[in-house]
Motif scaffolding. Sequence first.
Motif, short mmCIF file in Angstrom:
data_model
loop_
_atom_site.label_atom_id
_atom_site.label_comp_id
_atom_site.label_asym_id
_atom_site.label_seq_id
_atom_site.Cartn_x
_atom_site.Cartn_y
_atom_site.Cartn_z
N PRO A 72 0.96 -1.27 0.03
CA PRO A 72 0.07 0.17 0.13
C PRO A 72 0.87 1.12 0.10
O PRO A 72 1.98 1.19 0.20
CB PRO A 72 -0.85 -0.12 1.39
CG PRO A 72 0.03 -1.07 2.18
CD PRO A 72 0.69 -2.02 1.18
N GLU A 73 0.30 2.28 -0.11
CA GLU A 73 0.96 3.70 -0.38
C GLU A 73 1.89 3.93 1.08
O GLU A 73 3.03 4.77 0.88
CB GLU A 73 -0.06 4.95 -0.72
CG GLU A 73 0.82 6.10 -1.01
CD GLU A 73 0.02 7.11 -1.81
OE1 GLU A 73 0.07 8.42 -1.45
OE2 GLU A 73 -0.80 6.70 -2.58
N ASP A 74 1.55 3.49 2.11
CA ASP A 74 2.52 3.76 3.17
C ASP A 74 3.64 2.77 3.21
O ASP A 74 4.61 3.02 4.26
CB ASP A 74 1.74 3.75 4.62
CG ASP A 74 1.10 2.27 4.70
OD1 ASP A 74 0.47 1.75 3.84
OD2 ASP A 74 0.74 1.92 6.17
N PHE A 75 3.68 1.81 2.28
CA PHE A 75 4.96 0.87 2.37
C PHE A 75 5.58 1.32 1.06
O PHE A 75 7.03 1.07 1.17
CB PHE A 75 4.37 -0.54 2.03
CG PHE A 75 3.75 -1.22 3.09
CD1 PHE A 75 3.16 -0.55 4.16
CD2 PHE A 75 3.90 -2.58 3.24
CE1 PHE A 75 2.73 -1.23 5.25
CE2 PHE A 75 3.71 -3.17 4.66
CZ PHE A 75 2.72 -2.73 5.32
N MET A 76 4.97 1.92 0.03
CA MET A 76 5.77 2.16 -1.32
C MET A 76 5.00 3.30 -1.90
O MET A 76 3.78 3.15 -2.14
CB MET A 76 5.97 0.75 -2.07
CG MET A 76 6.47 1.12 -3.35
SD MET A 76 6.36 -0.20 -4.56
CE MET A 76 4.64 0.23 -5.08
N PHE A 77 5.88 4.21 -2.44
CA PHE A 77 5.06 5.21 -3.32
C PHE A 77 6.24 5.60 -4.59
O PHE A 77 7.33 5.51 -4.21
CB PHE A 77 4.54 6.32 -2.66
CG PHE A 77 5.61 7.13 -1.75
CD1 PHE A 77 6.28 8.21 -2.43
CD2 PHE A 77 5.82 6.82 -0.45
CE1 PHE A 77 7.34 8.71 -1.38
CE2 PHE A 77 6.63 7.38 0.22
CZ PHE A 77 7.45 8.46 -0.17
N GLN A 78 5.72 6.06 -5.45
CA GLN A 78 6.58 6.59 -6.70
C GLN A 78 6.87 8.19 -6.43
O GLN A 78 5.97 8.82 -6.06
CB GLN A 78 5.93 6.52 -8.15
CG GLN A 78 7.15 6.58 -9.23
CD GLN A 78 6.40 6.09 -10.55
OE1 GLN A 78 5.37 5.91 -10.62
NE2 GLN A 78 7.29 5.95 -11.40
N LEU A 79 7.96 8.72 -6.62
CA LEU A 79 8.50 9.98 -6.35
C LEU A 79 7.66 10.86 -7.59
O LEU A 79 7.48 10.27 -8.66
CB LEU A 79 9.87 10.41 -6.48
CG LEU A 79 10.80 9.41 -5.60
CD1 LEU A 79 12.25 9.42 -5.86
CD2 LEU A 79 10.52 9.84 -3.97
N THR A 80 7.40 12.05 -7.31
CA THR A 80 6.96 12.64 -8.20
C THR A 80 8.18 13.47 -9.23
O THR A 80 9.36 13.01 -8.69
CB THR A 80 6.33 14.28 -7.53
OG1 THR A 80 7.39 14.95 -6.78
CG2 THR A 80 4.99 13.98 -6.69
N LYS A 81 8.13 13.88 -10.06
CA LYS A 81 9.11 14.58 -11.05
C LYS A 81 10.10 15.58 -10.31
O LYS A 81 11.00 15.52 -10.41
CB LYS A 81 8.65 15.03 -12.45
CG LYS A 81 9.50 15.39 -13.33
CD LYS A 81 8.97 16.10 -14.70
CE LYS A 81 10.33 16.41 -15.57
NZ LYS A 81 9.55 16.94 -16.90
N GLU A 82 9.24 16.35 -9.71
CA GLU A 82 10.17 17.42 -8.74
C GLU A 82 10.96 16.83 -7.89
O GLU A 82 12.02 17.17 -7.59
CB GLU A 82 9.08 18.39 -8.26
CG GLU A 82 8.32 19.21 -9.19
CD GLU A 82 7.12 18.50 -9.97
OE1 GLU A 82 6.66 17.77 -9.41
OE2 GLU A 82 6.76 18.82 -10.94
#
Length: 191
Positions: free
Chosen positions: A59-69
């Motif tokens: 889930p999002e509290d385990f892994m997320f993709q960075l934004t371009k910035e």
Amino acid sequence: MTEPTIQKQEVSVTDETVMSQIYMIRGQKVMLDRDLAKLYGVETFRLNEQVKRNISRFPEDFMFQLTKEEWESLTSQIAISKTGRGGRRTIPYVFTEYGVLMLSSVLNSERAVQVNIQIMRIFTKVRQMLSDNTEIKLEIAEIKQAVNKIAKKQEGQDKNIDLLFEYIDRLQEKAEEPKPERKRIGYKDKW
């Protein structure tokens, strides 16, 4: 017949190496997918492939993709080569402490388990250091409040002392004023 012995492969990853690969992003301690892949001894695309196959575990509290910035900011901070120079073509995923823990079950290798144990120990050390640091900051804040209270009291006392000296100066001025000659009263000698 003797049973074959299973030898555990020792993984040598220094604490400093792992700690240098932990970043604070969105207020969370995270590690980049490429750094984890390197530690686990797999290609980054293989690590991400396994994650995508088991996406329900992340889930999002385990892994997320960075934004371009976020990625551009991080790229400039940690000297990663740009896309045109052989660098990464996709924005990376980052894994929180929980995500790193989940990776060992997805990768399912002895090395992944051993590296994970070491990473979890380091996350615990980092958390403890941050906790200790927070306690020190709170104590410093309490000391500052106490000093401010004392300073305010001192300021009030300074004003009272100044006022007292002003009154003393006025009394001295009155004492030094020439007194008019007074007529003597009572019995006068004619002599």
